[in-house]
Design an enzyme around this catalytic site. Sequence first.
Site, short mmCIF file in Angstrom:
data_model
loop_
_atom_site.label_atom_id
_atom_site.label_comp_id
_atom_site.label_asym_id
_atom_site.label_seq_id
_atom_site.Cartn_x
_atom_site.Cartn_y
_atom_site.Cartn_z
N ASP A 131 0.43 13.79 -2.31
CA ASP A 131 -0.04 13.11 -1.10
C ASP A 131 -1.50 13.49 -0.82
O ASP A 131 -1.84 14.67 -0.84
CB ASP A 131 0.85 13.50 0.09
CG ASP A 131 0.60 12.60 1.28
OD1 ASP A 131 -0.53 12.62 1.81
OD2 ASP A 131 1.53 11.89 1.68
N PHE A 132 -2.33 12.47 -0.55
CA PHE A 132 -3.76 12.74 -0.38
C PHE A 132 -4.08 13.56 0.86
O PHE A 132 -5.14 14.19 0.94
CB PHE A 132 -4.56 11.43 -0.41
CG PHE A 132 -4.98 11.07 -1.80
CD1 PHE A 132 -4.05 10.71 -2.76
CD2 PHE A 132 -6.32 11.16 -2.18
CE1 PHE A 132 -4.44 10.43 -4.06
CE2 PHE A 132 -6.73 10.88 -3.47
CZ PHE A 132 -5.78 10.51 -4.42
N ARG A 133 -3.20 13.53 1.87
CA ARG A 133 -3.44 14.37 3.05
C ARG A 133 -3.30 15.85 2.67
O ARG A 133 -4.11 16.70 3.05
CB ARG A 133 -2.46 14.01 4.17
CG ARG A 133 -2.80 12.67 4.80
CD ARG A 133 -1.63 12.08 5.51
NE ARG A 133 -0.62 11.59 4.57
CZ ARG A 133 0.35 10.73 4.88
NH1 ARG A 133 0.43 10.27 6.11
NH2 ARG A 133 1.21 10.32 3.97
N ARG B 52 1.61 9.57 -11.77
CA ARG B 52 1.41 8.95 -13.09
C ARG B 52 0.02 9.23 -13.62
O ARG B 52 -0.96 9.23 -12.86
CB ARG B 52 1.60 7.43 -12.98
CG ARG B 52 3.04 7.01 -12.94
CD ARG B 52 3.17 5.51 -12.70
NE ARG B 52 3.61 5.24 -11.35
CZ ARG B 52 3.59 4.03 -10.76
NH1 ARG B 52 3.12 2.99 -11.42
NH2 ARG B 52 4.03 3.87 -9.54
N ARG C 239 11.76 -8.79 -4.47
CA ARG C 239 10.67 -8.30 -5.30
C ARG C 239 11.20 -8.10 -6.73
O ARG C 239 12.17 -7.38 -6.95
CB ARG C 239 10.16 -6.96 -4.77
CG ARG C 239 9.01 -6.46 -5.59
CD ARG C 239 8.44 -5.21 -5.02
NE ARG C 239 7.22 -4.87 -5.74
CZ ARG C 239 6.62 -3.71 -5.66
NH1 ARG C 239 7.10 -2.79 -4.85
NH2 ARG C 239 5.53 -3.46 -6.35
N ASN D 153 -6.46 4.41 4.36
CA ASN D 153 -6.52 5.55 5.29
C ASN D 153 -7.51 6.66 4.94
O ASN D 153 -7.88 7.44 5.80
CB ASN D 153 -5.14 6.19 5.40
CG ASN D 153 -4.13 5.24 5.99
OD1 ASN D 153 -4.31 4.76 7.09
ND2 ASN D 153 -3.07 4.94 5.24
N GLU E 19 2.71 -6.58 1.53
CA GLU E 19 3.43 -7.22 0.42
C GLU E 19 4.64 -8.00 0.93
O GLU E 19 5.00 -9.02 0.37
CB GLU E 19 3.85 -6.15 -0.59
CG GLU E 19 2.66 -5.63 -1.37
CD GLU E 19 2.98 -4.46 -2.27
OE1 GLU E 19 3.07 -3.33 -1.75
OE2 GLU E 19 3.15 -4.68 -3.48
N ASN F 178 13.27 -5.31 -1.25
CA ASN F 178 12.55 -4.60 -2.30
C ASN F 178 13.45 -3.45 -2.78
O ASN F 178 13.57 -2.43 -2.11
CB ASN F 178 11.23 -4.06 -1.71
CG ASN F 178 10.38 -3.35 -2.74
OD1 ASN F 178 10.83 -3.12 -3.87
ND2 ASN F 178 9.17 -3.01 -2.36
N GLY G 284 -1.94 2.83 0.83
CA GLY G 284 -1.94 4.08 1.60
C GLY G 284 -3.24 4.87 1.55
O GLY G 284 -3.80 5.24 2.59
N VAL G 285 -3.75 5.12 0.35
CA VAL G 285 -4.99 5.89 0.21
C VAL G 285 -6.19 5.01 0.56
O VAL G 285 -7.07 5.41 1.34
CB VAL G 285 -5.13 6.44 -1.23
CG1 VAL G 285 -6.44 7.20 -1.40
CG2 VAL G 285 -3.93 7.32 -1.60
N HIS H 199 1.54 -4.94 -9.11
CA HIS H 199 1.01 -5.00 -7.74
C HIS H 199 0.37 -6.36 -7.46
O HIS H 199 -0.48 -6.49 -6.58
CB HIS H 199 -0.10 -3.95 -7.48
CG HIS H 199 0.35 -2.53 -7.46
ND1 HIS H 199 -0.46 -1.49 -7.88
CD2 HIS H 199 1.51 -1.96 -7.06
CE1 HIS H 199 0.18 -0.34 -7.73
NE2 HIS H 199 1.39 -0.60 -7.24
P1 AMP Z 1 1.59 3.65 -0.52
O1 AMP Z 1 2.18 3.81 -1.89
O2 AMP Z 1 0.66 2.49 -0.39
O3 AMP Z 1 2.63 3.71 0.58
O4 AMP Z 1 0.66 4.93 -0.29
C1 AMP Z 1 1.22 6.22 -0.13
C2 AMP Z 1 0.13 7.25 -0.25
O5 AMP Z 1 -0.92 6.98 0.68
C3 AMP Z 1 0.58 8.65 0.10
O6 AMP Z 1 1.16 9.31 -1.01
C4 AMP Z 1 -0.71 9.32 0.51
O7 AMP Z 1 -1.33 9.88 -0.63
C5 AMP Z 1 -1.59 8.19 1.01
N1 AMP Z 1 -1.79 8.24 2.46
C6 AMP Z 1 -0.99 7.76 3.42
N2 AMP Z 1 -1.51 7.99 4.65
C7 AMP Z 1 -2.67 8.65 4.45
C8 AMP Z 1 -3.70 9.18 5.32
N3 AMP Z 1 -3.62 9.06 6.64
N4 AMP Z 1 -4.76 9.78 4.74
C9 AMP Z 1 -4.84 9.89 3.40
N5 AMP Z 1 -3.91 9.42 2.54
C10 AMP Z 1 -2.84 8.80 3.05
#
Ligand code: AMP
Length: 396
Positions: free
Chosen positions: A280-282, A238, A88, A332, A382, A9, A328-329, A177
């Site tokens: 980042d959602f955390r 975005r 990819r 989690n 993926e 990728n 990710g979001v 996606h």
């Molecule tokens: P991805 O593009 O699928 O790798 O998702 C990445 C995003 O997932 C990160 O920028 C976070 O916003 C979110 N993320 C990853 N781990 C967590 C978690 N434990 N709790 C909340 N959000 C998370």
Amino acid sequence: MPTPILVLNCGSSSIKYQVIDVDDESRLATGLVQKIGLVDSSLEHTVDGISHRIDRMVADHQQALELIVSAFGMYGPPLADVVAVGHRAVHGGEAFRQPVQIDAGVIDKLRELSPLAPLHNPPGIAGIEAAMADLPDVPHVAVFDTAFFSTLPAEAYTYAIDADIAKEYSIRKYGFHGTSHKYVSERVAELLERPYDEVDQIVCHLGNGASISAIRGGVAVDTSMGLTPLQGLVMGTRSGDVDPGLHAYLAREAGMSVAEIDRLLNNRSGISGLTGGTSDFRDLADRIAAGDVAAKLAYDVYIHRLVSYIGSYLAILGGIDAITFTAGVGENDDAVRESVCDRLAPLGFLLDDEANKVRSKEPRRISQPDSPIQILVVPTNEELAMARETQKVISA
Ligand code: AMP
């Protein structure tokens, strides 16, 4: 005999890779080259749970591939065992509706499609050419992010603009996606123990990039990303949907160039734009807990957009069996899932609050037993999906 497939990728400054044995779907190696083109580029290569790091300046994708090949030489598994390479490919345009074995003609076609995905297709092509030079004796297969959405009906993929212009410039909704949406929706049918072509469902892929799809009986009928991966949901950096008049307004009033507007909407918008740099959602959750008003608004805008898409897709499908959260979001963040389902409870989304809070890497149901709509969390994979698609092409 294992059947290892190398999956690549290639991003603009990184290459992620995995070797997957498609017989038992085990992961034999994973790795990542970061910061290609910068002085502090590095490779991390993990085999049998042990990570090896090499810090070395790599100027381009070709050098990055050479470094990857040398990491396999030093730490294994042997690349000589690999039976195929899956790449990819972000944008397949109207030309590629299925994964395809790569030859010179395919590379030419990908180059022609580059204007549709200027950030994604050129590094992808660079990676393909480098990998084909390093591994010339095995088939290379392109797996397209857009392919799963080639089934969208014209009413969903057509933008209401001058039809001649749209035709001349290949302007339509393509969707992205797709590998994830396909993989996850197939897993949902398995989990529900129902034939794929009998399940009507919505998949929410909520990662740094985010998209949602409406799938009727295994056929994608709508999705939120469009001509480019900028349309639709609010994402990490975005904007997702904005008034199309915004571009002209910014050009006129703020004197912004096309490139500046592009950067604004791709890199300085979404959750990051609304919070002044947090994507980042955390971190977002921490800021909301600390009473940060901008962070709370960003979260509310995100949920509002997501809920309105789900409502729209529910209407398009005329009811669904299941909704699934992934990436990710989606995998989690139980607060996001709860906010969405609470808003949609009157439409039959009954969340089991306890099940929603359980942290797990496994696919799971998080709805109440009597919920009219099943709510699920299915971790996306993926790379595995790409390895499977690659194997299908080489054994056809
Ligand atoms: P991805 O593009 O699928 O790798 O998702 C990445 C995003 O997932 C990160 O920028 C976070 O916003 C979110 N993320 C990853 N781990 C967590 C978690 N434990 N709790 C909340 N959000 C998370």
